[in-house]
Design a protein around this motif. Structure first.
Motif, PDB file in Angstrom:
ATOM      1  N   ASP A   1     -37.348   0.423 -44.690  1.00 46.82           N
ATOM      2  CA  ASP A   1     -36.982   0.494 -46.087  1.00 46.82           C
ATOM      3  C   ASP A   1     -35.536   1.005 -46.223  1.00 46.82           C
ATOM      4  N   VAL A   2     -34.748   0.379 -47.068  1.00 49.07           N
ATOM      5  CA  VAL A   2     -33.361   0.846 -47.220  1.00 49.07           C
ATOM      6  C   VAL A   2     -33.267   2.013 -48.202  1.00 49.07           C
ATOM      7  N   GLY A   3     -34.366   2.358 -48.817  1.00 48.97           N
ATOM      8  CA  GLY A   3     -34.372   3.511 -49.721  1.00 48.97           C
ATOM      9  C   GLY A   3     -33.720   3.181 -51.053  1.00 48.97           C
ATOM     10  N   ASP A   4     -33.392   4.231 -51.769  1.00 51.99           N
ATOM     11  CA  ASP A   4     -32.844   4.082 -53.108  1.00 51.99           C
ATOM     12  C   ASP A   4     -31.424   3.519 -53.054  1.00 51.99           C
ATOM     13  N   ILE A   5     -31.213   2.376 -53.723  1.00 52.71           N
ATOM     14  CA  ILE A   5     -29.855   1.818 -53.713  1.00 52.71           C
ATOM     15  C   ILE A   5     -29.269   1.775 -55.125  1.00 52.71           C
ATOM     16  N   THR A   6     -29.933   2.463 -56.040  1.00 54.34           N
ATOM     17  CA  THR A   6     -29.464   2.387 -57.428  1.00 54.34           C
ATOM     18  C   THR A   6     -28.130   3.096 -57.636  1.00 54.34           C
ATOM     19  N   THR A   7     -27.797   4.011 -56.702  1.00 52.34           N
ATOM     20  CA  THR A   7     -26.537   4.731 -56.890  1.00 52.34           C
ATOM     21  C   THR A   7     -25.357   3.990 -56.265  1.00 52.34           C
ATOM     22  N   LEU A   8     -25.615   2.831 -55.688  1.00 50.53           N
ATOM     23  CA  LEU A   8     -24.523   2.095 -55.051  1.00 50.53           C
ATOM     24  C   LEU A   8     -23.614   1.438 -56.086  1.00 50.53           C
TER      25      LEU A   8
ATOM     26  N   ARG B   1     -21.192   0.062 -25.742  1.00 54.42           N
ATOM     27  CA  ARG B   1     -21.162  -1.339 -26.171  1.00 54.42           C
ATOM     28  C   ARG B   1     -22.260  -1.631 -27.190  1.00 54.42           C
ATOM     29  N   PRO B   2     -21.895  -2.151 -28.354  1.00 56.59           N
ATOM     30  CA  PRO B   2     -22.919  -2.364 -29.379  1.00 56.59           C
ATOM     31  C   PRO B   2     -23.890  -3.487 -29.017  1.00 56.59           C
ATOM     32  N   LYS B   3     -25.112  -3.322 -29.499  1.00 56.75           N
ATOM     33  CA  LYS B   3     -26.125  -4.350 -29.288  1.00 56.75           C
ATOM     34  C   LYS B   3     -25.790  -5.574 -30.149  1.00 56.75           C
ATOM     35  N   ASN B   4     -25.360  -5.307 -31.374  1.00 60.04           N
ATOM     36  CA  ASN B   4     -24.939  -6.385 -32.268  1.00 60.04           C
ATOM     37  C   ASN B   4     -23.748  -5.915 -33.088  1.00 60.04           C
ATOM     38  N   VAL B   5     -22.895  -6.858 -33.433  1.00 58.38           N
ATOM     39  CA  VAL B   5     -21.831  -6.584 -34.398  1.00 58.38           C
ATOM     40  C   VAL B   5     -22.069  -7.533 -35.569  1.00 58.38           C
ATOM     41  N   TRP B   6     -22.234  -6.987 -36.742  1.00 60.29           N
ATOM     42  CA  TRP B   6     -22.497  -7.822 -37.919  1.00 60.29           C
ATOM     43  C   TRP B   6     -21.284  -7.823 -38.832  1.00 60.29           C
ATOM     44  N   ILE B   7     -20.838  -9.018 -39.161  1.00 57.85           N
ATOM     45  CA  ILE B   7     -19.735  -9.120 -40.121  1.00 57.85           C
ATOM     46  C   ILE B   7     -20.348  -9.242 -41.505  1.00 57.85           C
ATOM     47  N   VAL B   8     -19.970  -8.339 -42.400  1.00 58.68           N
ATOM     48  CA  VAL B   8     -20.566  -8.360 -43.742  1.00 58.68           C
ATOM     49  C   VAL B   8     -19.471  -8.592 -44.784  1.00 58.68           C
ATOM     50  N   PRO B   9     -19.861  -9.171 -45.930  1.00 61.31           N
ATOM     51  CA  PRO B   9     -18.864  -9.446 -46.965  1.00 61.31           C
ATOM     52  C   PRO B   9     -18.281  -8.139 -47.519  1.00 61.31           C
ATOM     53  N   ASP B  10     -19.117  -7.089 -47.544  1.00 63.00           N
ATOM     54  CA  ASP B  10     -18.658  -5.792 -48.038  1.00 63.00           C
ATOM     55  C   ASP B  10     -19.661  -4.753 -47.559  1.00 63.00           C
ATOM     56  N   MET B  11     -19.228  -3.518 -47.376  1.00 65.18           N
ATOM     57  CA  MET B  11     -20.156  -2.455 -46.989  1.00 65.18           C
ATOM     58  C   MET B  11     -20.862  -1.941 -48.231  1.00 65.18           C
ATOM     59  N   PRO B  12     -22.143  -1.606 -48.122  1.00 68.55           N
ATOM     60  CA  PRO B  12     -22.774  -0.937 -49.259  1.00 68.55           C
ATOM     61  C   PRO B  12     -22.122   0.426 -49.458  1.00 68.55           C
ATOM     62  N   LYS B  13     -21.659   0.677 -50.677  1.00 69.77           N
ATOM     63  CA  LYS B  13     -20.893   1.911 -50.909  1.00 69.77           C
ATOM     64  C   LYS B  13     -21.354   2.643 -52.160  1.00 69.77           C
ATOM     65  N   THR B  14     -21.157   3.951 -52.147  1.00 69.39           N
ATOM     66  CA  THR B  14     -21.409   4.725 -53.362  1.00 69.39           C
ATOM     67  C   THR B  14     -20.244   4.481 -54.317  1.00 69.39           C
ATOM     68  N   ARG B  15     -20.396   4.965 -55.530  1.00 70.36           N
ATOM     69  CA  ARG B  15     -19.307   4.750 -56.488  1.00 70.36           C
ATOM     70  C   ARG B  15     -18.041   5.472 -56.053  1.00 70.36           C
ATOM     71  N   SER B  16     -18.212   6.535 -55.263  1.00 69.87           N
ATOM     72  CA  SER B  16     -17.013   7.241 -54.794  1.00 69.87           C
ATOM     73  C   SER B  16     -16.444   6.596 -53.529  1.00 69.87           C
ATOM     74  N   GLY B  17     -17.036   5.470 -53.107  1.00 71.27           N
ATOM     75  CA  GLY B  17     -16.434   4.727 -52.001  1.00 71.27           C
ATOM     76  C   GLY B  17     -16.946   5.103 -50.620  1.00 71.27           C
ATOM     77  N   LYS B  18     -17.995   5.908 -50.551  1.00 62.41           N
ATOM     78  CA  LYS B  18     -18.518   6.318 -49.250  1.00 62.41           C
ATOM     79  C   LYS B  18     -19.495   5.257 -48.733  1.00 62.41           C
ATOM     80  N   ILE B  19     -19.326   4.867 -47.475  1.00 57.33           N
ATOM     81  CA  ILE B  19     -20.242   3.864 -46.913  1.00 57.33           C
ATOM     82  C   ILE B  19     -21.627   4.482 -46.756  1.00 57.33           C
TER      83      ILE B  19
END
Ligand code: WTA
Length: 712
Positions: free
Chosen positions: A663-670, A632-650
């Motif tokens: 830190d979410v790290g490098d997000i420039t490739t999203l 059972r999840p601690k939280n379920v978050w509804i998001v407008p969109d998943m952060p994805k790579t250009r090839s569509g990988k979450i």
């Protein structure tokens, strides 16, 4: 940018250092020496034992383990490596696992308790089952399996049982006949059980009407109907459902018994009363059982364990690492639905002829003194549990152990990394400073321990499991297959260089996945039949300190370890997308004070769906019904969109960073970097409102979060 404004030059070596090699720093913990009283009585008290298991004596060193058993026929080949990595141990040998756990103790200790079962309600009497009685009940159930169900050696059967003595009795009855059992954790859902029935090809399901948990008699039979339905959908028809009754003559379930399919065991049993079934002499390499475990992708993996190698390995490690003597009263508080229970409640302890305690319910029911009352009353002197339970007992009853007059000589922690502070409470308060502790690192796939200190010979170090156990030679590799220098304190992927008798034989029905998951990554030469070319990849991160002790850092794949239970991200996500409104789902781990890790789900909705319609609850319910309450999840978050790579990988590491306030790290490739902040602001605000801001994370935890989702 460098301070002077010039672009910073990156040294080539720096870019080539893989993430796995990043040094993990922490304070070295002080060593604890085992108490002299423990050393005086220990099974492994002669330091020469280490020398007997060094590499030059491999594989014959394991004869010492196999010789703890009674063989019908001795083996001619200790280790056959001709078809790697499908190792074969003790080839040519024959034995029966049930004979070894039951029959052979009848002469020496017929009236000693083999099992002591403690029901959850304190008003119910504790049951002691002597070896003689165990023999009778195992034989009767074996006669029923053979006579009523028509099962024979090599057939599969699924159990979906809680912690009641009927479970080990049924397991041993299967072992007597060579029937391969697959026990599914009682807390798992009917659907999860059904998938495993289908995968293993079981024609019979064994269950119970109900059992106690937290003071409530839970309806369990209801899950059997769901399991049979799911198995049918997956192409497997169950002929018979055998239903034990928690209270004789009563029925704790609301679901009707299905005519011609469901049978109460106590109705059928009289016909088999007093029957004796001779143990079937099985080849050492015959499968003893299947135990499902979650992996990175796809369905759970049916880890197939052998009879001779497995039983030798659990007997040997129970003797030297659990320090079990026949006269001990040993309590492993795990569930038999997990590998720990198979190896260290049932097969290992009973092979050694000791008394093994089983407790039905929740450790804190009805109050946090319960485990210590059980220990005091039964004279338990060896105690075995998991960090999640230790954390919980510390939280709700930090001084409870001191109120009870019990004395442990030995204690175990298993299943997840233990924080040094939690370890110290275990040692000082639970163990009263009198017990040797072993922190045993291993996995469902391994049969028995891989890393631990020898309790009388090697000092304990809080938070570290210790060196490889006898006959196990671990190594840490980086992502490129280079050995991380031993004792360097640098993190990498822990592997075992050699085969050992307890290693699983294959993934049931999927040998390719067995090879690709555990051996492909570091195999040096696919054509080689030399085991040195086939290290076993454990999928755990670890580092080794200068003294040779390993510290396990957690999974490097996308498996989330919740309270010692491995949950696959894929399973969690597949369950979530069963909810009609959900378009996509991603599961990530969040550091949790009590459970080690908890699950958080991120979901995006199908176009046009209103996010305000209780979808979070539907997702949680779907996970509970597909997998079970543990997930059972601690939280379920509804998001407008998943952060994805250009090839569509979450990018799971990005949302994992958000969930853990790191830190979410490098997000420039999203492809859509703008959603990251939007999600973060929402989630962090909500979490603070719910009082969930986590404590400061350790460097190792931060590393784990950073790498999450990078496995494939
Ligand atoms: C983790 C349970 C740190 C590890 C026996 C492993 C541990 C996974 C320890 C296997 C330990 C188990 N210290 N981590 N002492 N023991 N683990 O298959 O990540 O349910 O890969 O087997 O639990 O979980 P499994």
């Amino acid at each position: 940018m460098a301070a002077d404004g010039a672009p910073q030059v990156t040294e080539p070596e720096e870019t080539e250092v893989s993430e796995a090699q990043i040094a993990v720093h922490w304070r070295e913990e002080e060593l604890y020496r085992p108490p002299p009283k423990f050393i005086g009585q220990a099974n492994a008290s002669d330091p020469a034992i280490r020398a007997r298991f060094t590499e030059e004596h491999f594989p014959d060193c394991f004869k010492e383990y196999a010789d703890l058993l009674t063989w019908d026929q001795y083996w001619h080949t200790t280790l056959d490596t001709s078809n790697p990595p499908f190792w074969r141990w003790f080839v040519g040998g024959r034995l029966n696992a049930c004979y070894n756990c039951v029959d052979r103790h009848l002469e020496t200790r017929p009236n000693q308790a083999a099992l002591i079962w403690v029901p959850e309600p304190e008003s119910e009497a504790t049951h002691a089952i002597t070896y003689r009685e165990l023999y009778r009940r195992v034989n009767e159930f074996a006669a029923l399996l053979e006579g009523f169900c028509g099962l024979k050696a090599g057939d599969r059967i699924t159990f979906h049982m809680p912690m009641v003595p009927e479970l080990p009795i049924a397991m041993l009855a299967c072992a007597r006949l060579g029937i391969i059992h697959s026990q599914v954790f009682g807390g798992f859902s009917g659907a999860a059980c059904g998938g495993r029935i289908a995968d293993s090809g079981s024609t019979v399901l064994v269950t119970i009407d109900g059992y106690y948990r937290n003071g409530e008699l839970i309806d369990h039979k209801v899950k059997a109907d769901e399991a049979v339905k799911r198995a049918h959908e997956e192409g497997m028809d169950v002929d018979k459902v055998l239903v034990f009754r928690r209270h004789a003559g009563q029925y704790a379930s609301t679901t009707p018994m299905v005519d011609g399919r469901d049978y109460f065991v106590d109705d059928v049993m009289p016909e088999y009363a007093g029957k004796v079934v001779p143990p079937v002499s099985m080849p050492a390499e015959a499968p003893l059982f299947i135990m499902y475990s979650s992996g990175t992708t796809g369905r759970p993996k049916g880890c197939q364990h052998s009879t001779g190698g497995y039983l030798s390995y659990v007997a040997g490690t129970s003797k030297f690492y659990q320090d079990i003597h026949p006269e001990d009263t040993y309590w492993c508080a795990a569930d038999i639905g997990w590998i720990t229970g198979h190896s260290y409640i049932v097969y290992g302890p009973l092979a050694l002829g000791t008394t093994s305690v089983m407790y039905e319910g929740v450790p804190t029911y009805p109050d946090p003194g319960r485990p210590w009352r059980i220990a005091e009353r039964l004279g338990v002197n060896i105690f075995h549990t998991a960090p999640t339970t230790i954390r919980m007992l510390r939280k709700v009853g930090p001084d409870e152990p001191l109120k009870y007059d019990y004395h442990f000589k030995h204690m175990t922690t298993v299943g997840e990394p233990i924080e040094p502070g939690v370890w110290r409470w275990y040692y000082d308060v639970v163990g009263k400073g009198e017990a040797a502790i072993v922190d045993t690192w291993w996995q469902t796939e391994n049969g028995g321990f891989l890393g631990s200190t020898l309790p009388a010979l090697e000092p304990m170090k809080p938070g570290s499991c210790g060196p490889g156990v006898l006959g196990i030679y671990p190594v840490i590799y980086d992502e490129n297959g280079e050995e991380v220098p031993a004792g360097s304190g640098k993190a990498g992927n822990i592997c075992i260089r050699n085969p050992w008798p307890g290693i699983f034989q294959t993934i049931w029905g999927d040998p390719e996945r067995f090879v690709s998951t555990y051996y492909e990554k570091y195999c040096r030469n696919k054509d080689s039949t030399d085991w040195h070319d086939w290290p076993y990849f454990a999928n755990d991160g670890a580092m080794q300190a200068a003294d040779g002790y390993f510290r396990i850092l957690g999974r490097v794949d996308d498996v989330i370890n919740v309270a010692g239970h491995r949950l696959g991200t894929k399973e969690l996500e597949s369950a979530s997308v069963l909810v009609e409104e959900v378009a996509e789902a991603a599961a990530v781990p969040v550091v949790d004070e009590l459970r080690g890790r908890a699950v958080e789900m991120y979901i995006s909705l199908k176009p046009g769906v209103d996010p305000k319609s209780g979808i979070e609850d539907k997702v949680a319910a779907a996970i509970e019904s597909e997998i079970g309450k543990v997930a059972r999840p601690k939280n379920v978050w509804i998001v407008p969109d998943m952060p994805k790579t250009r090839s569509g990988k979450i990018m799971r590491r990005v949302i994992a960073g958000i969930s853990n306030f790191t830190d979410v790290g490098d997000i420039t490739t999203l492809a859509n970097p703008e959603v990251v902040d939007e999600i973060r602001v929402h989630v962090e605000k909500e979490k603070v409102a719910r009082g969930e801001a986590p404590r400061e994370l350790t460097e190792a935890e931060i590393e784990e979060i950073k790498k999450f989702g990078q496995a494939e």
